[in-house]
Scaffold this active site. Structure first.
Site, PDB file in Angstrom:
ATOM      1  N   GLU A   1       0.865  -1.199   0.000  1.00 45.21           N
ATOM      2  CA  GLU A   1       0.000   0.000   0.000  1.00 45.21           C
ATOM      3  C   GLU A   1       0.900   1.248   0.000  1.00 45.21           C
ATOM      4  OE1 GLU A   1      -1.576   0.868   3.911  1.00 45.21           O
ATOM      5  OE2 GLU A   1      -3.430   1.703   3.086  1.00 45.21           O
TER       6      GLU A   1
ATOM      7  N   CYS B   1      -4.816  -2.992   2.861  1.00 43.98           N
ATOM      8  CA  CYS B   1      -4.533  -2.876   4.296  1.00 43.98           C
ATOM      9  C   CYS B   1      -5.731  -3.160   5.189  1.00 43.98           C
ATOM     10  CB  CYS B   1      -3.908  -1.532   4.617  1.00 43.98           C
ATOM     11  SG  CYS B   1      -3.138  -1.605   6.249  1.00 43.98           S
TER      12      CYS B   1
ATOM     13  N   ASN C   1      -7.114   5.847  -1.986  1.00 48.34           N
ATOM     14  CA  ASN C   1      -5.978   4.965  -1.717  1.00 48.34           C
ATOM     15  C   ASN C   1      -6.194   3.755  -2.635  1.00 48.34           C
ATOM     16  OD1 ASN C   1      -4.091   3.248  -0.545  1.00 48.34           O
ATOM     17  ND2 ASN C   1      -4.644   3.775   1.554  1.00 48.34           N
TER      18      ASN C   1
ATOM     19  N   GLU D   1      -6.140   8.708   7.713  1.00 37.67           N
ATOM     20  CA  GLU D   1      -6.618   8.234   6.404  1.00 37.67           C
ATOM     21  C   GLU D   1      -8.002   8.776   6.080  1.00 37.67           C
ATOM     22  OE1 GLU D   1      -5.908   4.411   4.567  1.00 37.67           O
ATOM     23  OE2 GLU D   1      -4.971   3.781   6.432  1.00 37.67           O
TER      24      GLU D   1
ATOM     25  N   LYS E   1      -9.485   1.540  -2.179  1.00 39.27           N
ATOM     26  CA  LYS E   1      -9.660   0.998  -0.813  1.00 39.27           C
ATOM     27  C   LYS E   1     -11.072   1.260  -0.303  1.00 39.27           C
ATOM     28  CE  LYS E   1      -7.197   1.137   3.668  1.00 39.27           C
ATOM     29  NZ  LYS E   1      -5.950   1.630   4.304  1.00 39.27           N
TER      30      LYS E   1
ATOM     31  N   ASN F   1       0.240  -1.066   5.424  1.00 43.94           N
ATOM     32  CA  ASN F   1       1.110  -0.282   6.321  1.00 43.94           C
ATOM     33  C   ASN F   1       0.446  -0.369   7.681  1.00 43.94           C
ATOM     34  OD1 ASN F   1       3.131   1.953   4.882  1.00 43.94           O
ATOM     35  ND2 ASN F   1       1.428   1.369   3.567  1.00 43.94           N
TER      36      ASN F   1
HETATM   37  N1  CDT Z   1      -3.102   1.458   6.385  1.00 47.26           N
HETATM   38  C1  CDT Z   1      -4.008   0.867   7.195  1.00 47.26           C
HETATM   39  O1  CDT Z   1      -5.152   0.635   6.810  1.00 47.26           O
HETATM   40  N2  CDT Z   1      -3.604   0.593   8.432  1.00 47.26           N
HETATM   41  C2  CDT Z   1      -4.461   0.087   9.474  1.00 47.26           C
HETATM   42  C3  CDT Z   1      -3.923   0.518  10.783  1.00 47.26           C
HETATM   43  C4  CDT Z   1      -4.893   0.322  11.870  1.00 47.26           C
HETATM   44  S1  CDT Z   1      -6.144   1.508  11.940  1.00 47.26           S
HETATM   45  C5  CDT Z   1      -5.377   2.878  12.602  1.00 47.26           C
HETATM   46  C6  CDT Z   1      -4.569  -1.429   9.464  1.00 47.26           C
HETATM   47  O2  CDT Z   1      -5.696  -1.927   9.539  1.00 47.26           O
HETATM   48  O3  CDT Z   1      -3.542  -2.115   9.460  1.00 47.26           O
END
Ligand code: CDT
Length: 311
Positions: free
Chosen positions: A47, A169, A107, A143, A124, A194
């Site tokens: 991502e 993600c 995204n 995000e 996304k 990420n």
């Molecule tokens: N990039 C992404 O979606 N990261 C989220 C982090 C947790 S929510 C703050 C994930 O689900 O891994």
């Protein structure tokens, strides 16, 4: 029968805020060449693979973040990646921030085939984090400030001799993600991520990040009889430590390859797409065993509505 797709999960280590696109594309091209050397048909990048994970910062004027978005793909700096893919005959899946001509911000992941042509774009669906700046956090997860929810939902596309889906993600944590694609016959789902190791709303989850990461992708693979490729941007990026552990999951839910570092690293698996049928045609034969007539709440409501007792 066997239908083999050799897939590479191209994990990235940190990308600094000041790293140029050109320097990042050099790293992607290097991984693509490694993948070619290992006979990959397809390489999956994480991502937001072209930049640092910028939603960790609040910029009052959102247009100050425009430099993190791509307004054309391929663009001047990314063209090289497409040309190299075509020269090598290796496809790729690339996550990046998209700024559309009419000002929408998404995204996205783009799937490109071995002739360097785009096959599909996925936006996304589940956008995590918060909209407002939260000064009490050690870093932000904005995000929901920087991206809109992808309106199209989950699709599948025929490519590389099989049926491919994408998710990004946070999408990987939701069972609906896999089931939507499972119901369209997905045989391989490509997921970049990420994931900071620190989760501000509930730090008791911090030591469980790796467990939860594998848990959701193993379950999604098994319950839908599909391969899943999970690819991280890991390591400590601008002071924030993120989960690595990129992995390739079989339709059995087993892990067939896993990264051992937190930096740029390619892992490869020869995936037999026909293996999906071991699950799709037995335990998870949807046609025979699913009961959509009793699943109405799944699409009929968003949050919890306490049911009457006994229902
Ligand atoms: N990039 C992404 O979606 N990261 C989220 C982090 C947790 S929510 C703050 C994930 O689900 O891994």
């Amino acid at each position: 029968m066997t239908r083999i797709v050799t897939v590479g999960a191209a994990q990235l280590g940190p990308i600094a805020r000041d790293d140029t696109r050109s320097a990042v594309v050099d790293r992607l091209v290097d991984l693509l060449r490694q993948a070619h050397g290992l006979r990959c048909d397809l390489v999956v990048f994480p991502e937001l693979a072209l930049t640092t994970f910028f939603p960790r910062w609040y910029l009052e004027d959102r247009s100050e973040a425009d430099g993190f978005y791509e307004s054309e793909m391929p663009g001047a700096e990314t063209k090289r990646l497409f040309e190299e893919a075509k020269r090598l005959g290796v496809g790729f899946c690339l996550g990046y921030a998209e700024l559309t001509p009419d000002g929408h911000r998404y995204n996205v992941s783009l799937l490109v085939d071995g002739s360097g042509e785009a096959v599909a774009k996925f936006r996304k669906v589940h956008i995590p984090g918060h909209v407002e700046h939260d000064p009490d956090r050690p870093f932000q997860h904005l995000e929901r400030y920087y991206f809109e929810e992808g309106p199209e939902g989950f699709g599948v596309w025929d490519a590389f001799g099989g049926r491919f889906g994408m998710a990004i993600c946070n999408d990987r944590r939701w069972p609906e993600t896999y089931r939507e694609m499972g119901l369209q016959g997905a045989e391989m789902i490509l997921i970049g991520y990420n994931t900071p190791l620190h989760y501000a709303p509930d730090p008791t989850q911090n030591p469980l990040q790796s467990f939860h990461n594998h848990l959701v992708m193993q379950a999604g693979a098994y319950q839908n009889g599909t391969w899943v490729v999970g690819v991280a941007k890991g390591g400590t990026e601008e002071g924030v430590e993120s989960l690595a552990q990129s992995a390739i999951y079989a339709p059995s839910g087993q892990i067939v390859a896993q990264a051992i570092s937190t930096s740029d690293e390619l892992i490869v698996a020869r995936c037999d797409l026909d293996w999906c049928d071991h699950y799709k045609k037995t335990l998870f034969d949807f046609d025979t065993y699913r009961r959509p007539e009793v699943y109405g709440r799944i699409t009929g409501q968003k949050g919890v509505v306490p049911g009457p007792e006994g229902n």
